[in-house]
Design an enzyme around this catalytic site. Structure first.
Site, short mmCIF file in Angstrom:
data_model
loop_
_atom_site.label_atom_id
_atom_site.label_comp_id
_atom_site.label_asym_id
_atom_site.label_seq_id
_atom_site.Cartn_x
_atom_site.Cartn_y
_atom_site.Cartn_z
N HIS A 1 0.85 -1.19 0.00
CA HIS A 1 0.00 0.00 0.00
C HIS A 1 0.88 1.23 0.00
O HIS A 1 2.05 1.20 0.42
CB HIS A 1 -0.93 0.01 1.22
CG HIS A 1 -0.21 0.03 2.54
ND1 HIS A 1 0.26 1.17 3.12
CD2 HIS A 1 0.13 -0.99 3.36
CE1 HIS A 1 0.84 0.88 4.26
NE2 HIS A 1 0.79 -0.43 4.43
N PHE B 1 -1.81 6.70 -1.54
CA PHE B 1 -3.10 6.91 -2.18
C PHE B 1 -3.81 5.61 -2.54
O PHE B 1 -4.99 5.64 -2.86
CB PHE B 1 -2.93 7.74 -3.47
CG PHE B 1 -2.20 9.03 -3.25
CD1 PHE B 1 -2.84 10.10 -2.66
CD2 PHE B 1 -0.88 9.17 -3.63
CE1 PHE B 1 -2.18 11.30 -2.46
CE2 PHE B 1 -0.21 10.36 -3.43
CZ PHE B 1 -0.85 11.44 -2.84
N ALA B 2 -3.13 4.49 -2.52
CA ALA B 2 -3.73 3.27 -3.06
C ALA B 2 -3.28 2.05 -2.27
O ALA B 2 -2.31 2.09 -1.51
CB ALA B 2 -3.36 3.11 -4.53
N ILE B 3 -4.02 0.96 -2.49
CA ILE B 3 -3.69 -0.35 -1.93
C ILE B 3 -3.60 -1.33 -3.10
O ILE B 3 -4.45 -1.32 -4.00
CB ILE B 3 -4.76 -0.82 -0.93
CG1 ILE B 3 -4.91 0.19 0.21
CG2 ILE B 3 -4.41 -2.19 -0.37
CD1 ILE B 3 -6.00 -0.16 1.20
N VAL B 4 -2.58 -2.15 -3.09
CA VAL B 4 -2.35 -3.10 -4.18
C VAL B 4 -2.68 -4.51 -3.68
O VAL B 4 -2.16 -4.94 -2.64
CB VAL B 4 -0.90 -3.03 -4.69
CG1 VAL B 4 -0.71 -3.99 -5.87
CG2 VAL B 4 -0.55 -1.61 -5.10
N ASP C 1 10.94 8.88 -8.23
CA ASP C 1 10.76 8.10 -6.99
C ASP C 1 11.39 6.72 -7.14
O ASP C 1 10.81 5.71 -6.74
CB ASP C 1 9.28 7.99 -6.63
CG ASP C 1 9.07 7.49 -5.19
OD1 ASP C 1 10.01 7.63 -4.38
OD2 ASP C 1 8.00 6.95 -4.90
#
Length: 856
Positions: A17, A20-23, A134
């Site tokens: 995670h 902004f998001a969760i994988v 990044d």
């Protein structure tokens, strides 16, 4: 299962995670065997970041059109009322951060394989005018094409992922947005200056440096401190190891330039020799450190007889280089240097540069620790063997034994070429050495001349006090014999068996004549073992190390048999019937009597209790009466030599035994730190008991903990040996059998700790990591003592007092040592209070018969 647009996933299959998001790991609904990675972005979390998400989707679509092998492809983008789903290809090998966590460092073959693929991906996005911004190990994914659990590095495919911070940059356009991970940020990014695509090159250099050394090139505790460091340092010079190849060194230096204008260009990076040329053989890290270390370059490294070659660390590929590596643990223990008057002193080499946690200092001029109490034969240095010094009262006996053996080997090879034939008594050699040897020949090192002994390098530890100033705990506690199997924590803490010898020549000759008439149930007299000793392979290693304390003997050739079978101890296990009378140990005691069962009665030390002076008997112990009739022709018990020696001798011997026992505990603690599972379990126990876990289970941190424990053990051993040498020179400590045995043990432990410390130091430590600043031997010893007390309390709670005795005894010993060494009065008060509490528990166990208290 959550479903959308032909895909499904379970929220339990979490891959990672971000902000902004969760994988999640998902799959096709109609092809369940094809995994995918589903990035679920909740719309409520991106109300202010819609532009960022739109940009990421645009970049992913742009890059997916390339179908590049080293870029994660976007399979589908779907929007629902609550989420935005990005379906991407699944990488089954985790990320580079996990890989480095497992391997710690990578060899240059692996680094080259990875950086070539990273360069291909970077070249692809660079042609599209995209800067990642990044790049870090967490965003470099690995695909395992071999489908094996531990693939070879050539089977791993690198894929760049997470373009959430990526952006398009037109030619000549500079960005000024602060984004990315601080440790991998380029200086111009973290200092909020304008930057371009070359910021990614700095991140690549940082990742390569971490792969090579296990740490970042420039580390600070906080991002502002790192920013301040970059601002005040105009010329950044990473500390690249000497064993790095020239091509990789050049690449790292050109990537890690503070000024982006001075940094390597993309074109030069893509065509750098490290990426395009085959690797040249480079010197091994350990060989280079051996060449510059005075301990390895100018000394013979002597490993303990019982130790095995140092194994390669699990999961580390640092030693996988095809170049030959000199293993420290392969040097035989009997290799010792014979000092001649004409031999020059070795020149000290350069100190170790990579590990600054401790320094091996040259010998002090005023004094030095004692060498192992052994004489050195006058043969060549390469064939030097060690012989035990006979007890002063037994020199005549020893000489007669040698004469009898020499007469039995008249047809054998000359004694000058025989290890056994050359082992004449110290007294005999002293009488004839001036007539037999020229002035330039090697001289026999005798215990009466400690100033001629080879000097050992001394480890200084400002936090540890000398053993000479340490007071012994009073009382000491000895665990009584028990039929209960020892716990794993105490497997290597078996007490020493009693070692005695005949009192005079008549006893020794009588023992030879009456061997066949001895009753195995009453025979307890033993002397140091030889090649004819019964096989002990079935005894656990820890028990062997502690139960047989005789000095190690040189190898006996087959054509030189020793007629000393009469000195072997009869194994009680082989007795057809157990004794029905109290098990008698000469002039010593037992905590219980033997029964008619087949259980083996464990020997206890009374006159030679660990840490005791030998002149006191424990409560409840039963001394062997002098009027006990000696049935079956058994010999009368011989007088223990320690009884007739002075009180100061006994006190010093007790202190040396205390150090040996304490160092055994420290070695056990250090070995536990080498086990990641044990460290994880300790962290779990701490979390359950305190609600927080401060235990760091990373490999570099555990290595640092091991190193400080081994260095503390080295200091204590060095101080103990120095104490022994001083008192032997002053004729306060006499070279008795017991003294030789404990000095041999201390010497073995010294070499074991020294070799292990050098092995750990050669692996490198992240010296700038702030977590390393709180590591101390006292903290580790204190934590181990508390854990032992907690485990012992649980044993008592569940009705197993026989299991907690050894734990309490070890904790009592460690708390006493810490209380003696700390300088803070408040800490000393706390430690003393804990020690008194443990002593109360031991007193309760004493009343129950599990331990015996001995006043020292």
């Amino acid at each position: 299962m959550e479903q959308f647009d032909g895909f499904e996933y379970s929220k339990r299959d979490l891959l990672g995670h971000g902000a902004f998001a969760i994988v999640y790991r998902g799959r096709y609904v109609d092809r369940t065997d094809v995994p995918v990675a589903i990035k679920a972005i909740a719309k409520k979390n991106i109300s202010k970041s819609k532009n960022l998400l739109t940009k990421e989707i645009k970049i992913l679509k742009e890059l997916s059109s390339l179908k590049h092998e080293n870029l994660v492809g976007l399979l589908k983008c779907t929007e629902t009322p609550t989420h935005v789903y990005l379906v991407m290809e699944f990488c089954n090998g985790g990320d580079l951060a996990d890989y480095l966590q497992q391997k710690t460092t990578l060899n240059e073959d692996t680094i080259q394989h990875f950086v070539v693929q990273i360069a291909h991906a970077l070249e692809a996005i660079n042609k599209k005018g995209i800067v990642h911004r990044d790049l870090k190990p967490q965003n470099i994914l690995l695909c395992n094409n071999s489908r094996t659990q531990n693939p070879h590095f050539t089977d791993i495919v690198i894929k760049l992922a997470d373009f959430g911070f990526a952006r398009f940059l037109n030619d000549g356009v500079m960005a000024a947005t602060l984004c990315g991970s601080p440790m991998y940020m380029a200086p111009e990014v973290i200092m909020s200056m304008q930057y371009d695509a070359k910021a990614d090159l700095w991140s690549i250099g940082t990742i390569l440096f971490q792969c090579l050394t296990g740490k970042a090139p420039f580390v600070a505790q906080t991002p502002p401190q790192l920013k301040a460091y970059y601002e005040k340092t105009r010329e950044l010079r990473p500390n690249i190891p000497e064993w790095c190849s020239p091509n990789l060194r050049d690449l790292l230096l050109r990537l890690l330039k503070r000024n982006a204008k001075d940094r390597i260009s993309f074109e030069d990076f893509f065509n750098h020799p490290f990426l395009t040329s085959p690797l040249l053989p480079s010197p091994s890290k350990r060989i280079l450190e051996s060449a510059r270390s005075p301990l390895l370059a100018n000394r013979r490294i002597i490993t303990p007889q019982s130790s095995l070659p140092v194994p390669k660390r699990a999961g580390s590929t640092k030693l996988d280089s095809p170049t030959p590596v000199r293993r420290i643990g392969e040097s035989p223990r009997v290799q010792r240097r014979v000092i001649t008057p004409g031999m020059p002193s070795p020149v000290p080499g350069a100190p170790m540069q990579e590990s600054t946690d401790f320094t091996f200092l040259p010998p002090r001029q005023e004094s030095s620790p004692v060498k192992q109490v052994q004489v050195h034969t006058n043969v060549s240095p390469s064939l030097t063997t060690c012989k035990p010094v006979p007890v002063p009262s037994q020199r005549l006996t020893y000489q007669k034994m040698e004469e009898r053996l020499a007469a039995a080997r008249k047809t054998a090879v000359p004694s000058s070429s025989s290890p056994t034939g050359s082992a004449v008594s110290a007294q005999h050699q002293h009488q004839h050495q001036q007539q037999q040897e020229p002035a330039s020949s090697p001289v026999v090192q005798r215990i009466e001349r400690p100033d001629q002994l080879p000097r050992r390098t001394t480890l200084q530890d400002p936090n540890a006090h000398d053993i000479e100033r340490m007071t012994m705990p009073n009382p000491t506690f000895v665990v009584c014999g028990s039929s209960t199997k020892p716990s794993p924590n105490n497997a290597n803490r078996v007490r020493r068996s009693t070692i005695t010898s005949p009192a005079d020549t008549q006893d020794m000759v009588a023992a030879d004549q009456m061997l066949s008439n001895l009753d195995p149930t009453t025979t307890t007299t033993t002397i140091p073992k030889s090649a004819t000793t019964a096989n002990i392979q079935g005894i656990p290693r820890g028990a062997r190390d502690r139960s047989v304390t005789s000095p190690p003997q040189p190898t006996i050739h087959e054509n030189e048999p020793l007629d000393n079978a009469k000195y072997q101890q009869t194994d009680v296990n082989n007795s057809p019937t157990a004794p029905t009378e109290p098990f008698i140990i000469k002039n010593q005691t037992t905590c219980s009597t033997s029964s008619t069962s087949s259980s083996v009665v464990e020997e206890e030390e009374a006159m030679s209790l660990p840490f005791a002076s030998g002149s006191h008997l424990a409560a409840g112990f039963k001394k062997t009466p002098a009027e006990v009739p000696m049935d079956h022709g058994a010999l009368p018990p011989a007088l223990d030599q320690e009884i007739v020696l002075g009180e100061e001798h006994k006190q010093i011997l007790a202190k040396l035994r205390f150090v040996a026992e304490l160092v055994d505990t420290l070695i056990h603690v250090a070995e536990q730190k080498d086990n990641p599972l044990a460290s994880a379990m300790a962290s779990r126990r701490q979390l359950l008991t305190t609600g927080t876990s401060t235990t760091n289970t990373s490999s570099p941190y555990r290595r640092a903990e091991q190193l400080v424990v081994y260095v503390r053990a080295l200091h204590m051993l060095s101080s103990a040996l120095l104490l022994a040498q001083t008192n032997v020179a002053n004729r306060v400590l006499h070279p008795s059998v017991a003294v030789q045995q404990v000095l041999n043990q201390l010497n073995d432990k010294y070499h074991q700790c020294l070799v292990r410390s050098q092995e750990l130091a050669s692996l490198g430590l992240p010296g700038q990591d702030p977590a390393m600043a709180v590591i101390s031997a006292e903290r580790i010893m204190y934590r181990h003592a508390i854990e032992l007390c907690q485990a012992a309390a649980l044993d008592e709670l569940f009705g197993n007092p026989q299991l907690c005795s050894q734990r309490y005894q070890t904790a009592y010993m460690m708390l006493h040592t810490l209380a003696e060494q700390v300088n803070c009065d408040q800490d000393k008060t706390v430690l003393t209070r804990y020690k008194v509490a443990v002593e109360k528990r031991l007193r309760i166990l004493e009343r129950q018969g599990f331990v015996a208290a001995v006043n020292t």
